[in-house]
Design an enzyme around this catalytic site. Structure first.
Site, mmCIF file in Angstrom:
data_model
loop_
_atom_site.group_PDB
_atom_site.id
_atom_site.type_symbol
_atom_site.label_atom_id
_atom_site.label_comp_id
_atom_site.label_asym_id
_atom_site.label_seq_id
_atom_site.Cartn_x
_atom_site.Cartn_y
_atom_site.Cartn_z
ATOM 1 C CE LYS A 89 30.352 -26.200 25.527
ATOM 2 N NZ LYS A 89 30.103 -25.424 26.743
HETATM 3 C C1 E4P Z 1 31.419 -22.605 27.964
HETATM 4 O O1 E4P Z 1 31.258 -23.017 26.833
HETATM 5 C C2 E4P Z 1 32.360 -23.230 28.897
HETATM 6 O O2 E4P Z 1 31.950 -24.532 29.180
HETATM 7 C C3 E4P Z 1 32.502 -22.404 30.150
HETATM 8 O O3 E4P Z 1 32.752 -21.069 29.804
HETATM 9 C C4 E4P Z 1 33.590 -22.927 31.067
HETATM 10 O O4 E4P Z 1 33.772 -22.046 32.124
HETATM 11 P P1 E4P Z 1 34.694 -22.376 33.396
HETATM 12 O O5 E4P Z 1 36.087 -22.501 32.935
HETATM 13 O O6 E4P Z 1 34.462 -21.198 34.292
HETATM 14 O O7 E4P Z 1 34.174 -23.665 33.979
#
Ligand code: E4P
Length: 227
Positions: A89
């Site tokens: 990522k």
């Molecule tokens: C997953 O891939 C994301 O990083 C995550 O869902 C982000 O969530 P948040 O907006 O609650 O931090």
């Protein structure tokens, strides 16, 4: 269409994987912190390898922990080497809008064939550009979009049409779930995947009226048996 689990907890991964309802796992540094992971890259490596093994061949997304160009490249190579099903990522840009990230993403795809999930995106246009750069997955933060006062559903529809029209292979992951309602709504809007918090996934399964119905069946089964 698929559901991923948005967690760094090995127990939660095991629990839902055994049920056969998840097709991947996503993490980020905040999620790992919430799961109690401590000890830097070694700790991230340990938990990532374990989760990747549990869910293989399904994908596990692990995020780079730096926004420095050369470090992002070397870290991405390292994360990808931990397991075949690890997806790296990388955020769409840096904390001050630094533009190295798309170049890094494009280079990692073209030169190293590393699978990339471009993350921290709030609009269809960001996701579209990430897909053009070569992303395998584009993560749209649906809950954060809604919290800014825009409807994530409209961004998802726009994005899916763009990807289909341009024949881009990137899969949409809608992340940042806040409510149970989000999951089916975002899948129906055109997302390939929604990554769901464990508590919301559990909430999708359990219904108070189902509880009452099951209780009734079990009580009556006893009565039938007593005759
Ligand atoms: C997953 O891939 C994301 O990083 C995550 O869902 C982000 O969530 P948040 O907006 O609650 O931090």
């Amino acid at each position: 269409m698929a559901i991923f689990l948005d967690t760094g907890s090995i127990d939660e991964v095991k629990k839902f994987h055994k049920m056969g309802i998840i097709r991947g796992v996503t993490t980020n540094p905040t999620i790992l912190k919430k799961a109690g992971i401590q000890g830097g890259m070694e700790a991230i490596k340990k938990v990532s390898i374990e989760i990747a093994k549990i869910i293989q061949p399904y994908p596990l997304s692990v995020e780079v922990t730096t926004n420095e160009k050369q470090k992002m490249i070397s870290q991405a190579k390292e994360l990808a080497s931990w397991a075949k099903n690890i997806i790296v990522k990388i955020c769409i840009h840096g904390p001050n809008g630094e533009l190295d990230n798309l170049e890094v993403i494009h280079g990692l795809k073209a030169k190293n064939d590393i699978r990339i999930n471009v993350t921290a995106m709030m609009s269809a246009q960001q996701c579209f550009l990430a897909a053009l750069a070569g992303a395998d997955y584009v993560s749209l933060f649906g809950g954060r979009v809604n919290n800014m006062g825009y409807n994530a559903v409209e961004e998802i529809k726009k994005l899916r049409k763009l990807l289909d029209d341009f024949e881009l292979k990137a899969k949409i992951i809608v992340a940042s779930t806040r409510e149970i309602l989000n999951v089916v709504e975002w899948l129906q809007a055109g997302s390939h995947i929604v990554t769901v918090l464990p508590e919301l996934l559990q909430g999708m399964i359990i219904h108070p009226y189902s509880k009452e119905t099951v209780r009734q069946f079990l009580d009556d089964a006893k009565k039938v048996g007593n005759k």
